[in-house]
Scaffold this active site. Structure first.
Site, PDB file in Angstrom:
ATOM      1  N   ARG A 102      -0.308   0.824  13.619  1.00  0.00           N
ATOM      2  CA  ARG A 102       0.892   0.134  15.195  1.00  0.00           C
ATOM      3  C   ARG A 102       0.282   0.305  16.967  1.00  0.00           C
ATOM      4  NH1 ARG A 102       1.892  -0.207  10.585  1.00  0.00           N
ATOM      5  NH2 ARG A 102       3.933   0.730   8.839  1.00  0.00           N
ATOM      6  N   LYS A 119       6.069 -10.864   9.433  1.00  0.00           N
ATOM      7  CA  LYS A 119       4.856 -10.305   7.984  1.00  0.00           C
ATOM      8  C   LYS A 119       5.130 -11.541   7.633  1.00  0.00           C
ATOM      9  CE  LYS A 119       3.228  -6.778   5.585  1.00  0.00           C
ATOM     10  NZ  LYS A 119       2.948  -5.526   4.648  1.00  0.00           N
ATOM     11  N   ARG A 175       0.783  -1.630   0.492  1.00  0.00           N
ATOM     12  CA  ARG A 175      -0.019   0.323  -0.210  1.00  0.00           C
ATOM     13  C   ARG A 175       0.380   1.124   0.185  1.00  0.00           C
ATOM     14  NH1 ARG A 175      -4.664   0.339   3.622  1.00  0.00           N
ATOM     15  NH2 ARG A 175      -2.537   0.476   5.266  1.00  0.00           N
TER      16      ARG A 175
END
Ligand code: ATP
Ligand code: BTN
Length: 271
Positions: free
Chosen positions: A267, A132, A66
């Site tokens: 976050r 991730k 993104r």
């Protein structure tokens, strides 16, 4: 875009793993491209075979996340593919929540392959062990008569140390989590099998039926978080979960606020 007969994929293995879902997809392949999302976004609408077109690239030279961020991969290191599908919805707004539904499908698929516990980070990250493992990039297009989405999915299979070092955030791969990476045909098929029924349900019922399942995987559920627009902190509060349209629900002293995915980032507080 080539059909699978000329691809480096084992088409027989892929079709066997897809089973009856084979007919849900028109499977295509490229040895290399900038971004599978970009290629599918640029396809003229009438050229598409129904119901969904899948494009897998062995390598992307300009893989995207993104906000113009890069998605890094190299041949053998990751699975990079996109799915283009039309949606019977009057407006693009009806597709809010789609990236969360896709994240759920990826999570179920990877757990089906043996990964112990997949977490989801709103709106588009797939995590394991706090790192991730994959990402989802949904891009939308419309004409007067049609609305479609290009759903890009990147999943790390086996990141070489040099590539891992280039990624500026904690990352992991299936090889580390499972001992060895499954064949990419198995990973691709597992995701496509989980995706098709969820996309159909999402098209008819919206995000509401997915709220509970998404919440159970929410890595920030019940934690203090902040919402960022680049470096700027827009909001801070307790992450309550997601609303029935996929918006993130944050509680602060003034009440509960819904945050729409757009281009903001989530976050942990203090991170
Ligand atoms: P956000 O919370 O806004 O989603 P993000 O840091 O996850 O933030 P994305 O745009 O979703 O940003 O994803 C792109 C980011 O993912 C890159 O900036 C990089 O930190 C990370 N990244 C890039 N390639 C990989 C990869 N192969 N595996 C894991 N992470 C990667
Ligand atoms: C993210 O975490 O921001 C999303 C990463 C999405 C990466 C996939 S790889 C296949 C498709 N093509 C792209 O350029 N991006 C998506």
């Amino acid at each position: 875009m080539h059909d699978l007969t000329s691809s480096t994929l084992d088409a027989a293995r892929l079709n066997e793993a897809l089973g009856s879902w084979t007919s849900a997809y028109d499977l295509r392949w490229l040895p290399a491209c900038g971004s599978t999302n970009s290629v599918l976004m640029e396809l003229p609408q009438p050229a598409l075979a129904a119901p969904a077109t899948v494009l897998l690239a062995d390598v992307q030279t300009a893989g995207r996340g993104r906000r113009g961020r890069a998605w890094l991969s190299q041949p053998g290191a990751g699975l990079t593919f996109s799915v283009r599908r039309s949606f019977d919805t009057p407006s693009l707004a009806g597709l809010a929540g789609l990236s969360l539904v896709v994240g759920l499908a990826v999570a179920e698929a990877l757990e089906g392959l043996g990964v112990a516990k997949i977490g989801l980070k709103w709106p588009n990250d797939v995590e394991a062990d706090g790192r991730k493992l994959g990402g989802v990039l949904v891009e939308l297009g419309s004409t007067r008569d049609a609305v479609w989405a290009v759903i890009g999915i990147g999943i790390n299979l086996a990141l070489p140390a040099a590539l891992l070092a280039e990624i500026d955030a904690p990352a992991t791969d299936l090889a580390s989590l499972l001992g060895s990476a499954p064949p990419r045909e198995a990973v691709l098929a597992a995701v496509l099998v989980e995706l098709a029924p969820r996309l159909a349900e999402f098209e008819h019922k919206g995000f509401a039926p997915f709220t509970g399942p998404w919440q159970r995987r929410n890595v920030h559920g019940g934690r203090e978080v902040r919402i960022l627009d680049g470096p700027q902190v827009l909001q801070e509060g307790l992450c309550l979960g997601v609303a029935s349209d996929g918006a993130l629900l944050l509680q602060d002293a003034s009440g509960v606020h819904a945050v729409i995915a757009g281009d903001v980032s989530l976050r942990a507080a203090g991170a």
